[in-house]
Design an enzyme around this catalytic site. Sequence first.
Site, PDB file in Angstrom:
ATOM      1  N   HIS A 107     -25.144  -8.636 -10.685  1.00  0.00           N
ATOM      2  CA  HIS A 107     -24.269  -7.764 -10.185  1.00  0.00           C
ATOM      3  C   HIS A 107     -23.502  -8.390  -8.905  1.00  0.00           C
ATOM      4  CE1 HIS A 107     -26.204  -4.549 -12.205  1.00  0.00           C
ATOM      5  NE2 HIS A 107     -25.451  -3.771 -11.728  1.00  0.00           N
ATOM      6  N   GLU A 130     -17.749  -1.295 -22.592  1.00  0.00           N
ATOM      7  CA  GLU A 130     -16.734  -1.968 -22.051  1.00  0.00           C
ATOM      8  C   GLU A 130     -15.521  -2.752 -22.864  1.00  0.00           C
ATOM      9  OE1 GLU A 130     -19.915  -2.099 -21.127  1.00  0.00           O
ATOM     10  OE2 GLU A 130     -19.906  -1.503 -18.781  1.00  0.00           O
TER      11      GLU A 130
HETATM   12  C1  LIG Z   1     -22.575  -3.677 -19.079  1.00  0.00           C
HETATM   13  C2  LIG Z   1     -22.923  -2.430 -17.904  1.00  0.00           C
HETATM   14  N1  LIG Z   1     -21.815  -1.617 -17.582  1.00  0.00           N
HETATM   15  C3  LIG Z   1     -22.276  -0.754 -16.553  1.00  0.00           C
HETATM   16  C4  LIG Z   1     -23.159  -1.006 -15.765  1.00  0.00           C
HETATM   17  C5  LIG Z   1     -23.488  -0.126 -14.631  1.00  0.00           C
HETATM   18  N2  LIG Z   1     -24.577   0.788 -15.100  1.00  0.00           N
HETATM   19  C6  LIG Z   1     -25.819   0.428 -14.323  1.00  0.00           C
HETATM   20  S1  LIG Z   1     -27.028   1.636 -14.985  1.00  0.00           S
HETATM   21  C7  LIG Z   1     -25.634   2.734 -15.806  1.00  0.00           C
HETATM   22  C8  LIG Z   1     -26.094   3.884 -16.491  1.00  0.00           C
HETATM   23  C9  LIG Z   1     -27.170   3.407 -17.561  1.00  0.00           C
HETATM   24  O1  LIG Z   1     -27.607   4.359 -18.271  1.00  0.00           O
HETATM   25  P1  LIG Z   1     -28.583   4.608 -19.399  1.00  0.00           P
HETATM   26  O2  LIG Z   1     -28.564   3.466 -20.339  1.00  0.00           O
HETATM   27  O3  LIG Z   1     -28.786   5.870 -20.037  1.00  0.00           O
HETATM   28  O4  LIG Z   1     -30.018   4.183 -18.535  1.00  0.00           O
HETATM   29  P2  LIG Z   1     -30.527   5.217 -17.244  1.00  0.00           P
HETATM   30  O5  LIG Z   1     -30.092   4.552 -16.150  1.00  0.00           O
HETATM   31  O6  LIG Z   1     -30.405   6.444 -17.724  1.00  0.00           O
HETATM   32  O7  LIG Z   1     -32.130   4.678 -17.367  1.00  0.00           O
HETATM   33  C10 LIG Z   1     -24.536   2.066 -15.528  1.00  0.00           C
HETATM   34  C11 LIG Z   1     -23.193   2.518 -15.951  1.00  0.00           C
HETATM   35  C12 LIG Z   1     -24.243  -1.795 -16.037  1.00  0.00           C
HETATM   36  N3  LIG Z   1     -25.298  -2.289 -15.264  1.00  0.00           N
HETATM   37  N4  LIG Z   1     -23.978  -2.763 -16.998  1.00  0.00           N
END
Ligand SMILES: Cc1ncc(C[n+]2csc(CCOP(=O)(O)OP(=O)(O)O)c2C)c(N)n1
Lengths: 329, 331
Positions: free
Chosen positions: A132, A63
């Site tokens: 959230h 971000e």
């Molecule tokens: C700081 C932040 N940015 C965006 C999000 C929205 N978001 C939630 S999970 C996710 C993907 C995360 O991917 P990863 O770290 O690979 O974990 P996975 O879901 O694959 O276990 C996103 C973009 C968030 N929760 N927090």
Amino acid sequence: MNTPTRISYREALREAHREALAKDPRVFLIGEDVGRYGGSYAVSKGLLEEFGPERIRDAPLSELGFVGAGIGAALGGMRPIVEVMTVNFSLLALDQIVNTAATLRHMSGGQFSVPVVIRMATGAGRQLAAQHSHSLEVWYAHVPGIKVLAPATIEDAHGMLSLALDDPDPTVIFEHALLYNLEGERPSSWPQIDIERAAVRRSGADVSLICYGGTLWKTLAAANTLASIGIEAEVIDLRVLRPLDEETILASVRRTHRAVVVDEGWKTCSLAAEIMALMAEQAFYDLDAPLSRVCSAEVPIPYAKHMEEAALPQPQRIVDSVKTMLGRG
Amino acid sequence: MSDTGFLPVKLPRELSLSLLRDMVRIRRFEEACAELYGQGKIRGFLHLYVGEEAVAVGTLHALNEQDSIVATYREHGHALVRGMSAESIMAEMFGKLEGCCRGRGGSMHLFDAATRFYGGNAIVGGGLPLAVGLALADKMQSIDRVTACFFGDGAVAEGAFHESLNLAALWQLPVLFLCENNRYGMGTAIERAESETDLSRKAASYRIPSERVDGMDVVAVYEAATAAAASVRSGEGPRFLELLTYRYRAHSMFDPDLYRDKAEIEAWKKRGPIHNLTNRLKAQGDLTEDDFPQLDADARAEVQRAVEFAEQGTLESTDDLLRYTLTEPAA
Ligand SMILES: Cc1ncc(C[n+]2csc(CCOP(=O)(O)OP(=O)(O)O)c2C)c(N)n1
Ligand SMILES: [Mg+2]
């Protein structure tokens, strides 16, 4: 005869993006999952196919990085629209917005401008719990050097984006997450709007209800309930959270002599507090009753549905506070 | 992708069975969650761990009760294996008072002080600095403990990841970084998010000993985590494991899952952690034909009890809405 078509808030936003992208080659969209995924709230769905990955640019979970890059690109002559999934995650980018975007024009003695548009979802109501669900609009509305918009209607969702892009200064647009599915009739042509004035969404002589974003529809519902018991509320939709349209707010309360501010932010140091201060400073002798506000309870938003509902402004609480104010409680 | 098809499992049989049992428990728990979400019993965001079970199971089995755990929003399995009851987790997701957090947290925010389970964090990357701090506190108080920090491949792009790894290495803190690389951060494939897709190299650049591990092979995960935890415990500073895994289901219940190839999902399913271990144990005579059905029935029964418990749970009174915001004055 043409049957009127329906359009959602989300689709109105998408249409606004499409128009902006088509009109100005400097416009591009950047954000997490805006491309392949189609946007976490599906606003940009289909735009990748139409405009390609250079202009519908997926960003990693960075971000601070991609918001800052949007600010830099604006400084460098582009017209970026930066989508941050929610205001909660925008806190990771707060530094770039507050310390860079908002200050460059001033620090440079007016030499530089940052025409970036930063959009983000805000608000609660979907049981997403304490990381959230928050409404932090006031954090941004506190800062000189940026403009803060909160489209609450389909027309504003559509119209505010291009005006924000035309604006030479950084603009933050808050889209309440519960509004994306809002549907209405598609106007035959989009109305001319501005990003200076608050709107009177309902006229009434007995009390001013001042709100914005996601609380507009709750406030209108409350106004309808009040009408059924003979209380006519005027509903003011702020639309622009910074700079505030003081004139419209003050004119309304001078007509009705009473005001309740409805704000999904927490009560302490809220936008509601600012608006009440404005009325206390400038319309004190017009008031017939102490000012009042309906805000979120001072607690991180809980997950359980009944607790979340209890934490948020609800039409009934608005109705109750008006009744109390009018001695009808 | 190596095929571990019939590699012998050189672990005591009881341990192998317990790894298998925990993977099946997670699988059944998650399947139930999906169904309950469809019925509207669970709400909000729900992220399932189906396909990734070997990661939580292999790593958590390598830790001990004194260690601390920091997880993500995809953490039901971690909570379960760590020793939180299925009842308390399910009740939490039902928003019930009997849940591990009184229904305040929900699926993404499971916490449990008794098992040193520090959440459940729905800000991607948010857990990493917290883990560094927990480890710093341990080091400053001379407490012999490992802090295990789970995070996804997506988190690696966040500044918090880089700042945390640097601090942990600089101060030689007892953190075990466990990167659950399932190749996607929501709809974004790792190739489109990372300039260097070998994430262990990033850790190495901070001088943290790091390793890539087949996260579909619970035995490999267990062995790597055991060695890494021992190193951290002995005061050699942080360690980093990149666990190569895959989620079979969509990112969350809101995700239509249109960004990946069905063939890719099927290919990974062929390497499923549960049947991988089952086949190997059977081949070496450590698992009889009756063992699996029994273990599966036990897991289903546990989940069933959890659902019944959650159904019967009560709702916290809204009079208590403002509680747990700050310390409460002693009564
Ligand atoms: C700081 C932040 N940015 C965006 C999000 C929205 N978001 C939630 S999970 C996710 C993907 C995360 O991917 P990863 O770290 O690979 O974990 P996975 O879901 O694959 O276990 C996103 C973009 C968030 N929760 N927090
Ligand atoms: Mg991932």
